[in-house]
Design a protein around this motif. Structure first.
Motif, PDB file in Angstrom:
ATOM      1  N   GLU A 268      -5.844  13.612  -1.789  1.00  0.00           N
ATOM      2  CA  GLU A 268      -5.804  12.510  -0.836  1.00  0.00           C
ATOM      3  C   GLU A 268      -4.591  11.620  -1.073  1.00  0.00           C
ATOM      4  OE1 GLU A 268      -9.074   9.365   0.834  1.00  0.00           O
ATOM      5  OE2 GLU A 268      -8.789   9.412  -1.343  1.00  0.00           O
ATOM      6  N   SER A 269      -4.307  11.322  -2.338  1.00  0.00           N
ATOM      7  CA  SER A 269      -3.154  10.491  -2.664  1.00  0.00           C
ATOM      8  C   SER A 269      -1.851  11.192  -2.297  1.00  0.00           C
ATOM      9  CB  SER A 269      -3.172  10.148  -4.162  1.00  0.00           C
ATOM     10  OG  SER A 269      -2.005   9.457  -4.545  1.00  0.00           O
ATOM     11  N   VAL A 270      -1.774  12.496  -2.559  1.00  0.00           N
ATOM     12  CA  VAL A 270      -0.561  13.257  -2.236  1.00  0.00           C
ATOM     13  C   VAL A 270      -0.343  13.276  -0.724  1.00  0.00           C
ATOM     14  CG1 VAL A 270       0.568  15.506  -2.410  1.00  0.00           C
ATOM     15  CG2 VAL A 270      -0.823  14.660  -4.316  1.00  0.00           C
ATOM     16  N   ARG A 271      -1.399  13.526   0.050  1.00  0.00           N
ATOM     17  CA  ARG A 271      -1.264  13.576   1.505  1.00  0.00           C
ATOM     18  C   ARG A 271      -0.876  12.215   2.080  1.00  0.00           C
ATOM     19  NH1 ARG A 271      -6.378  16.427   4.153  1.00  0.00           N
ATOM     20  NH2 ARG A 271      -4.954  16.410   5.948  1.00  0.00           N
ATOM     21  N   ARG A 272      -1.423  11.151   1.482  1.00  0.00           N
ATOM     22  CA  ARG A 272      -1.145   9.798   1.981  1.00  0.00           C
ATOM     23  C   ARG A 272       0.325   9.424   1.816  1.00  0.00           C
ATOM     24  NH1 ARG A 272       0.810   5.588   2.912  1.00  0.00           N
ATOM     25  NH2 ARG A 272      -0.157   3.508   3.003  1.00  0.00           N
ATOM     26  N   HIS A 273       0.911   9.785   0.679  1.00  0.00           N
ATOM     27  CA  HIS A 273       2.252   9.302   0.377  1.00  0.00           C
ATOM     28  C   HIS A 273       3.357  10.332   0.611  1.00  0.00           C
ATOM     29  CE1 HIS A 273       0.846   5.492  -1.249  1.00  0.00           C
ATOM     30  NE2 HIS A 273      -0.072   6.145  -1.936  1.00  0.00           N
TER      31      HIS A 273
ATOM     32  N   ARG B 231       0.823  -1.213   0.000  1.00  0.00           N
ATOM     33  CA  ARG B 231       0.000   0.000   0.000  1.00  0.00           C
ATOM     34  C   ARG B 231       0.859   1.265   0.000  1.00  0.00           C
ATOM     35  NH1 ARG B 231      -3.544  -3.025   3.463  1.00  0.00           N
ATOM     36  NH2 ARG B 231      -2.453  -2.218   5.308  1.00  0.00           N
ATOM     37  N   ASP B 232       2.042   1.185   0.594  1.00  0.00           N
ATOM     38  CA  ASP B 232       2.942   2.333   0.588  1.00  0.00           C
ATOM     39  C   ASP B 232       3.507   2.601  -0.804  1.00  0.00           C
ATOM     40  OD1 ASP B 232       2.602   2.801   3.283  1.00  0.00           O
ATOM     41  OD2 ASP B 232       4.343   1.608   3.892  1.00  0.00           O
ATOM     42  N   ILE B 233       3.673   1.548  -1.596  1.00  0.00           N
ATOM     43  CA  ILE B 233       4.207   1.693  -2.957  1.00  0.00           C
ATOM     44  C   ILE B 233       3.101   2.065  -3.945  1.00  0.00           C
ATOM     45  CG2 ILE B 233       5.246   0.412  -4.883  1.00  0.00           C
ATOM     46  CD1 ILE B 233       6.858  -1.159  -2.885  1.00  0.00           C
ATOM     47  N   ARG B 234       1.937   1.421  -3.798  1.00  0.00           N
ATOM     48  CA  ARG B 234       0.818   1.642  -4.721  1.00  0.00           C
ATOM     49  C   ARG B 234       0.282   3.069  -4.586  1.00  0.00           C
ATOM     50  NH1 ARG B 234      -2.637  -2.790  -3.470  1.00  0.00           N
ATOM     51  NH2 ARG B 234      -3.526  -1.504  -1.842  1.00  0.00           N
ATOM     52  N   GLY B 235       0.219   3.768  -5.693  1.00  0.00           N
ATOM     53  CA  GLY B 235      -0.214   5.161  -5.677  1.00  0.00           C
ATOM     54  C   GLY B 235       0.930   6.126  -5.522  1.00  0.00           C
ATOM     55  N   ASP B 236       2.109   5.592  -5.238  1.00  0.00           N
ATOM     56  CA  ASP B 236       3.293   6.430  -5.077  1.00  0.00           C
ATOM     57  C   ASP B 236       4.321   6.087  -6.141  1.00  0.00           C
ATOM     58  OD1 ASP B 236       5.116   8.239  -3.997  1.00  0.00           O
ATOM     59  OD2 ASP B 236       5.879   6.815  -2.522  1.00  0.00           O
ATOM     60  N   ARG B 237       5.064   4.986  -5.946  1.00  0.00           N
ATOM     61  CA  ARG B 237       6.092   4.596  -6.910  1.00  0.00           C
ATOM     62  C   ARG B 237       5.510   3.847  -8.102  1.00  0.00           C
ATOM     63  NH1 ARG B 237      10.233   1.193  -3.917  1.00  0.00           N
ATOM     64  NH2 ARG B 237      11.376   1.407  -5.885  1.00  0.00           N
TER      65      ARG B 237
END
Length: 329
Positions: free
Chosen positions: A115-120, A85-91
């Motif tokens: 939301e995606s930017v704040r999460r990662h 989950r840390d990788i998905r949506g980021d890298r």
């Protein structure tokens, strides 16, 4: 050559109660900046492959049965869900086929991107909203500041797809997976979206896997092509090799069935028969029941062999030119 960004080897995906894998021995590599197009008709396992890499398979009834998928040296298939989950949506990120069902209808566009930017990136509301605005402008949405506070239903199909692209690229991923990103769009908007994706990929240097059944899109976007049939890769290689010298009968059938502009009025070529279901897969070549070149040797599963320059074909009759000369056909 540098190590590949993504190295998938022997990926298998099954569904409960089925005798054969839905995806079987899927293998490919992808380097930074490259585009791989996975092509094939509906039901061949293209989207399942993408969902498995993203850790989004509906399990049960679906399950990964084997293989590995090394992303920057880390095996996505063996990774704990929290780490994935840390990788998905980021890298790594994904553009889904139908944005109307992928975007949250109850959230404003700006909130969904932020939301995606704040999460990662672990930033506050204002920097995340500023990044959302920057991304909407980057994907060429007019009146971007106004669109931030609109809901998905207020946007056209093309604009919703641009929002999906903005969301996927908001954290500058190294790998982008696009699942039929232009299927529901008219040809004019499709051309705009493809041009946008090419431009953004060139700017970011991201690797991209594009899933499609449209060979026109493949010719325009791909560096490498993998042709899938009934869960297996039957032919792969550089785009020029696949289009200039297709060797698998299924690839030839796909290309022959493409409509072309011009005065020709002949009926389009069709491939007789249907794709076998998971419980009816033949033990040998899965295309054998529809293949005009079938021989007794096709009762054994053909390996994916390299015929030079990275052009690989899973057919006992390849190269087809030599086989036809030997048989006099």
């Amino acid at each position: 050559m540098t190590a590949p960004l993504l190295d998938v080897q022997g990926l298998g995906i099954s569904v409960q109660g089925a005798r054969a894998n839905l995806v079987d021995d899927m293998s490919f590599t992808l380097h930074a900046g490259q585009t791989l197009c996975i092509v094939g008709e509906s039901g061949c396992g293209k989207s399942l492959t993408a969902l498995a890499l993203m850790g989004l398979l509906a399990s049960p009834p679906l399950a990964v049965t084997g293989g590995r998928a090394l992303f920057a040296g880390q095996d996505l298939l063996a990774m704990p869900r929290a780490e994935l989950r840390d990788i998905r949506g980021d890298r790594m990120a994904m553009i889904f086929q139908e944005p109307m069902s992928s975007l949250n209808p109850a959230m404003k566009i700006g909130e969904q991107i932020a939301e995606s930017v704040r999460r990662h990136k672990h930033v506050g509301y204002e920097p995340a909203r500023a990044r959302a605005l920057e991304m909407l402008e980057r994907v060429r949405i007019p009146a971007a500041a106004q669109r931030l506070d609109e809901y998905p239903y207020q946007l056209s199909g093309g604009m919703r797809q641009r929002v999906m692209i903005a969301m996927a690229l908001a954290n500058d991923p190294a790998l982008l997976i696009a699942d039929e990103p232009t299927t529901a769009l008219d040809v004019t908007i499709q051309a705009q979206i493809l041009d946008l994706m090419r431009t953004l990929q060139a700017e970011t240097g991201a690797a991209m896997i594009m899933i499609t059944h449209d060979l026109g899109v493949v010719a325009e976007m791909a560096d490498q092509v993998a042709v899938m049939y009934a869960g297996r890769i039957v032919e792969s290689g550089p785009t020029e090799a696949i289009f200039d010298d297709p060797q698998h009968p299924y690839t030839i059938g796909l290309m022959s069935s493409m409509p072309s502009l011009g005065a020709h009025r002949e009926r389009l070529v069709t491939i007789p028969g249907v794709v076998p279901q998971a419980n009816d897969m033949p033990s040998g070549c899965r295309f054998a029941g529809r293949c005009p070149f079938r021989t007794s040797a096709c009762d054994t599963p053909p390996p994916l062999e390299d015929f030079g320059g990275g052009h690989r074909v899973a057919c006992v009759n390849a190269p087809l030119e030599a086989s036809r000369q030997e048989t006099g056909t």
